[in-house]
Each structure stands twice: as structure tokens, then as C-alpha cells.
Design a protein around this motif. Structure first.
Motif, PDB file in Angstrom:
ATOM      1  N   GLU A   1     -38.900 -11.631  19.656  1.00 59.11           N
ATOM      2  CA  GLU A   1     -37.486 -11.528  20.007  1.00 59.11           C
ATOM      3  C   GLU A   1     -37.203 -12.599  21.035  1.00 59.11           C
ATOM      4  O   GLU A   1     -38.074 -12.936  21.823  1.00 59.11           O
ATOM      5  N   ILE A   2     -35.974 -13.105  20.988  1.00 58.27           N
ATOM      6  CA  ILE A   2     -35.615 -14.123  21.964  1.00 58.27           C
ATOM      7  C   ILE A   2     -34.229 -13.827  22.504  1.00 58.27           C
ATOM      8  O   ILE A   2     -33.371 -13.332  21.767  1.00 58.27           O
ATOM      9  N   LYS A   3     -34.035 -14.065  23.808  1.00 59.90           N
ATOM     10  CA  LYS A   3     -32.718 -13.796  24.368  1.00 59.90           C
ATOM     11  C   LYS A   3     -31.885 -15.071  24.322  1.00 59.90           C
ATOM     12  O   LYS A   3     -32.201 -16.062  24.972  1.00 59.90           O
ATOM     13  N   LEU A   4     -30.830 -15.037  23.522  1.00 56.18           N
ATOM     14  CA  LEU A   4     -29.925 -16.170  23.412  1.00 56.18           C
ATOM     15  C   LEU A   4     -28.573 -15.717  23.924  1.00 56.18           C
ATOM     16  O   LEU A   4     -27.978 -14.797  23.377  1.00 56.18           O
ATOM     17  N   GLY A   5     -28.089 -16.350  25.000  1.00 56.55           N
ATOM     18  CA  GLY A   5     -26.864 -15.861  25.631  1.00 56.55           C
ATOM     19  C   GLY A   5     -27.118 -14.447  26.097  1.00 56.55           C
ATOM     20  O   GLY A   5     -28.097 -14.185  26.793  1.00 56.55           O
ATOM     21  N   ASP A   6     -26.254 -13.505  25.651  1.00 65.12           N
ATOM     22  CA  ASP A   6     -26.455 -12.108  26.026  1.00 65.12           C
ATOM     23  C   ASP A   6     -27.080 -11.313  24.887  1.00 65.12           C
ATOM     24  O   ASP A   6     -27.135 -10.093  24.937  1.00 65.12           O
ATOM     25  N   THR A   7     -27.502 -12.005  23.860  1.00 65.73           N
ATOM     26  CA  THR A   7     -27.993 -11.306  22.674  1.00 65.73           C
ATOM     27  C   THR A   7     -29.501 -11.421  22.545  1.00 65.73           C
ATOM     28  O   THR A   7     -30.071 -12.508  22.665  1.00 65.73           O
ATOM     29  N   LEU A   8     -30.139 -10.260  22.300  1.00 64.23           N
ATOM     30  CA  LEU A   8     -31.565 -10.252  22.043  1.00 64.23           C
ATOM     31  C   LEU A   8     -31.739 -10.396  20.527  1.00 64.23           C
ATOM     32  O   LEU A   8     -31.324  -9.524  19.774  1.00 64.23           O
ATOM     33  N   VAL A   9     -32.293 -11.499  20.110  1.00 62.86           N
ATOM     34  CA  VAL A   9     -32.340 -11.789  18.672  1.00 62.86           C
ATOM     35  C   VAL A   9     -33.773 -11.658  18.135  1.00 62.86           C
ATOM     36  O   VAL A   9     -34.665 -12.398  18.551  1.00 62.86           O
ATOM     37  N   PRO A  10     -34.008 -10.692  17.213  1.00 68.51           N
ATOM     38  CA  PRO A  10     -35.334 -10.601  16.605  1.00 68.51           C
ATOM     39  C   PRO A  10     -35.499 -11.711  15.558  1.00 68.51           C
ATOM     40  O   PRO A  10     -34.519 -12.100  14.929  1.00 68.51           O
ATOM     41  N   TYR A  11     -36.681 -12.222  15.435  1.00 66.86           N
ATOM     42  CA  TYR A  11     -36.908 -13.226  14.393  1.00 66.86           C
ATOM     43  C   TYR A  11     -38.331 -13.124  13.861  1.00 66.86           C
ATOM     44  O   TYR A  11     -39.197 -12.506  14.474  1.00 66.86           O
TER      45      TYR A  11
END
Ligand SMILES: [Zn+2]
Length: 246
Positions: free
Chosen positions: A13-23
Motif C-alpha cells: 500500500e502506498i499513501k498518495l495525497g490523503d489516499t492509501l492506495v493498495p497495489y
């Protein structure tokens, strides 16, 4: 802003802006470059070449933060549209960009039929049955598509100056239309849910293939000649196409 990440080989998971994005990271023996994709079902996927170090993926994701967040947003919108379309199945008929609420009329003595009137689709059935309702709605789409295609294809073929053999009405998952060397047109019946301009674009596209059997510059300028707003129709299909389900 502190950027966080939990890198696991395979999934992270990576935090982009305020969003935690799973990949998901996938290693491919065929890939020559790192590839990114975002889709409704799979979310964010990163395909890396065999020798590419997985721990460098995070910095590539930070570089593409804007693209990733925008794409995730549009994918979420598409997913919401698909969900609504599924919930509406059986309770809604869509024809040429208009919605008709289904009203079932039970009548054992009458033949089954569908009548569009105002913003309602009156469907006569001999008994209450979800299966029967689904069948008659599908049969209606097929019939309505055939009638509309026959009329519009004839008109466009005359304007463009091409002749065709047969029109086959299909219900494919992913294809809107195709045109064979034998001058037969295969057209997806679900396109009649879209506004008429989108239907016309598809017909112009397929009929133009009778002059240019490719997607060359000459082909697209032919399409543009008969359908000047075709880029708008293409964008519409890209955004709403997947939600045109029966
Ligand atoms: Zn084409």
C-alpha cells in the motif's frame, strides 16, 4: 506531509495525497519496461521486468501520483455506474439515452409485449416471473436494435456511398461492432441504450470500414466527415459503455 508505505513483495500500500492506495506488483519475464494499470476489478497493478528491483516501484508511484489518483477516481465512478446498472436490471429499459421505468401488467389473456409510453415501459406478462421479465426485456432490446439498425444503417450507407449485405444483431460483452470483408455488419444490441449520436457514430465507424478496412488517418477523417463530433461519442462510450448492461 509524511509519505508512508508498507512494501511487501507482491502486494503493498502506498499513501498518495490523503489516499492509501493498495497495489499489486507482478514480475513478468516478457515485460521490457515497468507498466502501470488501473482497472475496475483489479485496482492498481504494476508489472515489472524480470530484473527490476521491486523496492524501486514506490518511487515510481510517487512520480505518477497525479495520474494514479485521477485514474482511481474515474475507475470508481465507472464501478458505481456498473453497480447502478445491475441494480436497475429488470426495472428499467434504456433506449436512445432515455430511461423508462418498467411497469408490469399481469394479463393471462394477452400476448407478452413491451410498450414505451412517456417515461414508462409497460410490460404485459401472463404471470409474475423474474425469468420471464428478463427474457422479454432481452427480446425487446434485440427487436428494437434490429429495427433501429436497419433504418439508420440504410440511411448512413446511402450518405457514405457504400453497400452492405446483412446486419447481424449481437450481444457481446466487449465489442460494439465489426464489419466483415463480406460486407456484413455485426452490431451490439446494447448500443441502443446510448444516445442516438453515439449509435450513429458506431454505424458510421463500421460503414466507413467498407471504404477503409483499417484505422488509418484516412479512415478517421472519413468518420469525422460524417460524424464531426465523433471524439465526444468515443469519450461517452469510454465512460459509460461498460454500464450499458441488460
Ligand atoms: Zn474500427
Amino acid at each position: 506531509m509524511k509519505r508512508q508505505e508498507n512494501l511487501v513483495v507482491g502486494e503493498a500500500e502506498i499513501k498518495l495525497g490523503d489516499t492509501l492506495v493498495p497495489y499489486v506488483i507482478k514480475r513478468s519475464t516478457k515485460a521490457k519496461h515497468v507498466r502501470f494499470s488501473i482497472s475496475v476489478g483489479k485496482g492498481l497493478e504494476v508489472v515489472i521486468p524480470r530484473d527490476y528491483p521491486a523496492d524501486q516501484v514506490a518511487s515510481l508511484l510517487y512520480e505518477r501520483e497525479k495520474w494514479i489518483l485521477e485514474k482511481l477516481q474515474s475507475v470508481a465512478e465507472t464501478a458505481a455506474l456498473i453497480k447502478t446498472a445491475r441494480e436497475d436490471a429488470g426495472s428499467l429499459i434504456r433506449y436512445l439515452g432515455k430511461e423508462y421505468r418498467v411497469v408490469v401488467i399481469l394479463d393471462v389473456a394477452s400476448p407478452m409485449r413491451v410498450e414505451l409510453d412517456g417515461d414508462k415501459a409497460y410490460i404485459t406478462l401472463p404471470r409474475r416471473s423474474e425469468e420471464l421479465l428478463r427474457q422479454i426485456i432481452e427480446a425487446w432490446y434485440r427487436w428494437a436494435a434490429k429495427s433501429l439498425f436497419e433504418e439508420r444503417v440504410k440511411m448512413w450507407a446511402e450518405r457514405i456511398g457504400v453497400s452492405y449485405q446483412n446486419i447481424f444483431v449481437k450481444n457481446q460483452k466487449t465489442r460494439w461492432g465489426s464489419c466483415s470483408k463480406r460486407q456484413n455488419l455485426n452490431l451490439n444490441m446494447r448500443i441502443i441504450m446510448a444516445p442516438l449520436e453515439v449509435v450513429d457514430y458506431l454505424l458510421v465507424h463500421e460503414l466507413s470500414h467498407l471504404k477503409e478496412m483499417n484505422h488509418s488517418k484516412r479512415f478517421w477523417s472519413l468518420v469525422e466527415h460524417y460524424c464531426p463530433g465523433y471524439k465526444r461519442q468515443l469519450a461517452w462510450l469510454k465512460k459509460y459503455g461498460q454500464s450499458l448492461t441488460i
